[in-house]
Motif scaffolding. Structure first.
Motif, PDB file in Angstrom:
ATOM      1  N   ARG A   1      35.569  23.096 -20.479  1.00  0.00           N
ATOM      2  CA  ARG A   1      36.819  22.524 -20.965  1.00  0.00           C
ATOM      3  C   ARG A   1      36.510  21.515 -22.056  1.00  0.00           C
ATOM      4  NH1 ARG A   1      38.330  19.141 -15.496  1.00  0.00           N
ATOM      5  NH2 ARG A   1      36.508  17.748 -15.506  1.00  0.00           N
TER       6      ARG A   1
ATOM      7  N   PRO B   1      34.731  28.499 -17.923  1.00  0.00           N
ATOM      8  CA  PRO B   1      33.539  27.809 -17.441  1.00  0.00           C
ATOM      9  C   PRO B   1      33.365  26.426 -18.075  1.00  0.00           C
ATOM     10  CG  PRO B   1      32.923  29.420 -19.079  1.00  0.00           C
ATOM     11  CD  PRO B   1      34.404  29.568 -18.895  1.00  0.00           C
TER      12      PRO B   1
ATOM     13  N   SER C   1      40.766  31.499 -21.242  1.00  0.00           N
ATOM     14  CA  SER C   1      40.689  32.404 -20.087  1.00  0.00           C
ATOM     15  C   SER C   1      41.281  31.762 -18.837  1.00  0.00           C
ATOM     16  CB  SER C   1      39.240  32.813 -19.844  1.00  0.00           C
ATOM     17  OG  SER C   1      38.465  31.676 -19.481  1.00  0.00           O
ATOM     18  N   ASP C   2      41.546  32.589 -17.830  1.00  0.00           N
ATOM     19  CA  ASP C   2      42.144  32.094 -16.587  1.00  0.00           C
ATOM     20  C   ASP C   2      41.194  31.186 -15.808  1.00  0.00           C
ATOM     21  OD1 ASP C   2      44.469  33.471 -17.111  1.00  0.00           O
ATOM     22  OD2 ASP C   2      43.789  35.293 -16.062  1.00  0.00           O
ATOM     23  N   SER C   3      39.892  31.516 -15.861  1.00  0.00           N
ATOM     24  CA  SER C   3      38.900  30.692 -15.148  1.00  0.00           C
ATOM     25  C   SER C   3      37.806  30.269 -16.124  1.00  0.00           C
ATOM     26  CB  SER C   3      38.293  31.488 -13.986  1.00  0.00           C
ATOM     27  OG  SER C   3      39.288  31.907 -13.085  1.00  0.00           O
TER      28      SER C   3
END
Length: 512
Positions: free
Chosen positions: A497, A495, A491-493
Motif C-alpha cells: 500500500r 501485497p 487489486s482486491d488483495s
C-alpha cells in the motif's frame, strides 16, 4: 535573436523538457485536507530561490487524490498565474497548486541553465500574460520560448559563473536592505537629541545661555487648528489640494496631485507659508505624520489633514520635528482612536500634545542643525537607492550576456550543441521505440512478472521502501514497474500500500 557563437543552437524550450506538470488544490470543502504535514506550495511561498518551507500543509489522503502528486526535491517550479516569471527550487518534495507548473528537464540539459534562462525572460513573460483580473501564461507560450543552447560544458561554465556572481549580488542586496532601517534610527536619534536639548547644548554654552526650556501644551502656543476640505477633488484644476499621501518623511511631496477650481474652497482653505499640516487619519503606523507648507505654490488641504498655525513663540519647523520625534510618535500612538483599518487623532487631542519649548532663537538654531544632519541622511539614502538601482540592472544585463554567448570565452574543443541535441533525441527515441506487446502477451508476461515482483517485495529488507528501492532491486524499467505497482494497488488483495513518510517527506510503499 542576435548571432550566437559557433557550437550554439536555438531550440524551443518545449523540446528541452520531458514534461510540464500542472498542480491542483484539494477540496477546501473538506477541512481535513489541510490538516496534515505534507508541504503544499502556492505563489506566496515563492519568496526565495530555494524555499525551505510552505505556509500550507495538506493531509496524505488529500495528496493521494492529487493527479500531480509530489514534485521531487529541487524541481523547477514556475508560476503561470499571478506573480508571473517566478521560478524556485524547493529543498523538499512538495505538492503544488494549479497556479504552478513543474518543468521536468530532459537528460543531457543542465537544469540550472534552464532556470537562469527562465529568469532572463521575465519581461517577455509579463507581456505574454493574459486575463482581466488575474494574468496567466499559456503552456504553448512556455514551450515556444526560444532557448540559445550552448554545448553542455559551456552550460556548466555559464551556470557556475552566474551562481558565483549572483551569490555576491545577493549578499550585497542583503547589506543594502539594512540601510533604510539604519537611516530611520538615525533620523529618530537626531530628532530625539534636537527636542531634548542635547543637540544645542554646545550652542547654549558658547552663547552663555542657561537651559531655560519650558514644557507646554500645543494648544497654548498655536493660533488655531483647522480641518481641510471634504469636497471632491479633480485631476485638473487651478490649484492643488494637498492630501495625506503628499506628506513624506516630514516634507511635502508635490507628486500625484489632485486639484480644485472652486473659488469658495480656495479662499476658505488656502494655506499660508509656515502652516504645519498634520495627518489626522491614516493607518496606525502613519497617523500623525507632519510637514511644513513653505509657500512653494498656492494650495489648499484635504479633510484628512489638520492645519496648525503657530503662534509667535513657536517655530513651525521646530514643531514639525517635535511631532516627528520619538516623543511625538509615542504621543500619536497613545491618543489615536482605532477604527477597522484606520486610526484618527482629532484637533482636541492634538492640542494636548506636551513638548519642551526652548526660546525662539534656540529653536531656529536647532532647526538649522537638524536640517544639516537630515540632509546628510538624505544624501546617503540617495546613494543607497542609486546603488540598488544599479544592482537591479546588473542581473538582467548579466543574463542577457550569458544567453548571448558574451559572458565567457568560448572553448572550441566543446562538443557542439547540435551533437548534444542529436544524442538526446536518439536516447528518447530509443526509449519510446520499444516494440509494443499485444494485450495477450502483456497479460501473460504481467502474470509471471507479478509473481516475480511479489517475491522481490517479500525480499525487501524493510517493511517500508520507496519506488526507487524497488526499481533498483527488480531490474525492471520505470514504466513497466509503475504499471505493475499500480496494478497491485488496485487489486482486491494488494501485497503493498502507499503511505506518506512524515520523516523523509516522500511517498513510500509498505508491505502488507
Amino acid at each position: 535573436m542576435k548571432e550566437l557563437p559557433n557550437g550554439w543552437a536555438v531550440v524551443k524550450l518545449g523540446n528541452l523538457l520531458e514534461s510540464i506538470v500542472g498542480g491542483s488544490t484539494p477540496s477546501k470543502a473538506n477541512s481535513s485536507n489541510f490538516r496534515g504535514s505534507i508541504p503544499f506550495m502556492t505563489v506566496k511561498d515563492m519568496t526565495e530561490r530555494f524555499p525551505n518551507k510552505t505556509v500550507d500543509k495538506i493531509s496524505k489522503e488529500a495528496l493521494l487524490k492529487m493527479p500531480s502528486g509530489l514534485a521531487p526535491k529541487d524541481s523547477l517550479i514556475i508560476s503561470v498565474r499571478m506573480s508571473l516569471g517566478k521560478i524556485v527550487r524547493p529543498r523538499f518534495a512538495t505538492a503544488f497548486n494549479q497556479d504552478l507548473k513543474v518543468l521536468n528537464v530532459k537528460k543531457g540539459i543542465n537544469k540550472t541553465y534552464i532556470e537562469y534562462f527562465w529568469r532572463s525572460k521575465w519581461n517577455e513573460i509579463q507581456l505574454l500574460g493574459t486575463g482581466t483580473t488575474v494574468k496567466g501564461i499559456r503552456l504553448d507560450d512556455i514551450r515556444n520560448f526560444e532557448v540559445p543552447l550552448p554545448p553542455y560544458a559551456e552550460q556548466l561554465r555559464i551556470t557556475e559563473k552566474l551562481d558565483s556572481i549572483l551569490e555576491l549580488a545577493g549578499r550585497s542586496r542583503e547589506r543594502l536592505n539594512r540601510i533604510p532601517g539604519i537611516l530611520n534610527r538615525y533620523r529618530q536619534a537626531v530628532l530625539e537629541a534636537a527636542t531634548r536639548g542635547s543637540l544645542s547644548a554646545k550652542w547654549r554654552k558658547n552663547n552663555i545661555r542657561i537651559f531655560d526650556w519650558t514644557e507646554v501644551e500645543l494648544g497654548s502656543v498655536v493660533e488655531d487648528f483647522s480641518y481641510g476640505t471634504s469636497s471632491k477633488s479633480e485631476k485638473k484644476g487651478d490649484i492643488p489640494v494637498l492630501r495625506m499621501g503628499n506628506i513624506q518623511q516630514g516634507k511635502l511631496n508635490w507628486d500625484q496631485l489632485v486639484f480644485t477650481s472652486d473659488p469658495v474652497e480656495i479662499e476658505k482653505y488656502k494655506l499660508s507659508s509656515g502652516d504645519v499640516l498634520f495627518n489626522r487619519t491614516n493607518s496606525p503606523e502613519l497617523v500623525g505624520k507632519t510637514a511644513v507648507y513653505k509657500g512653494e505654490r498656492a494650495a489648499i488641504y484635504a479633510g484628512y489633514l489638520i492645519r496648525i498655525r503657530c503662534g509667535d513663540a513657536l517655530d513651525p519647523e521646530y514643531l514639525n520635528y517635535c511631532l516627528g520625534s520619538p516623543q511625538g510618535r509615542d504621543f500619536c500612538w497613545q491618543v489615536k482612536a482605532d477604527g477597522v483599518s484606520q486610526s484618527n487623532i482629532n484637533a482636541k487631542k492634538l492640542a494636548g500634545f506636551k513638548f519642551c519649548l526652548p526660546p525662539l532663537d534656540e529653536q531656529i538654531e536647532i532647526c538649522r542643525r537638524v536640517k544639516i544632519l537630515l540632509d546628510f541622511g538624505e544624501n546617503i539614502e540617495s546613494r543607497y537607492k542609486a546603488t540598488l538601482d544599479r544592482l537591479d540592472k546588473l542581473i538582467p544585463s548579466l543574463l542577457s550576456k550569458a544567453f548571448g554567448g558574451g559572458l565567457l570565452p568560448q572553448n572550441e574543443k566543446d562538443e557542439p550543441a547540435e551533437i548534444l541535441l542529436a544524442g538526446i533525441e536518439s536516447y528518447y527515441a530509443s526509449v519510446s521505440d520499444v516494440p509494443k506487446e499485444s494485450s495477450y502477451q502483456k497479460r501473460k508476461k504481467m502474470k509471471s512478472t507479478k509473481e516475480s515482483l511479489k517475491e522481490i517485495i517479500d525480499q525487501q529488507s524493510s517493511e517500508k521502501f520507496t519506488f526507487a528501492d524497488l526499481l533498483e532491486s527488480s531490474g525492471y524499467d520505470y514504466e513497466s514497474l509503475k504499471e505493475l505497482v499500480f496494478d497491485f494497488l488496485d487489486s482486491d488483495s494488494p501485497p503493498i500500500r502507499q503511505i506518506f513518510d512524515t520523516v523523509s517527506r516522500e511517498i513510500r510503499l509498505e508491505r502488507i
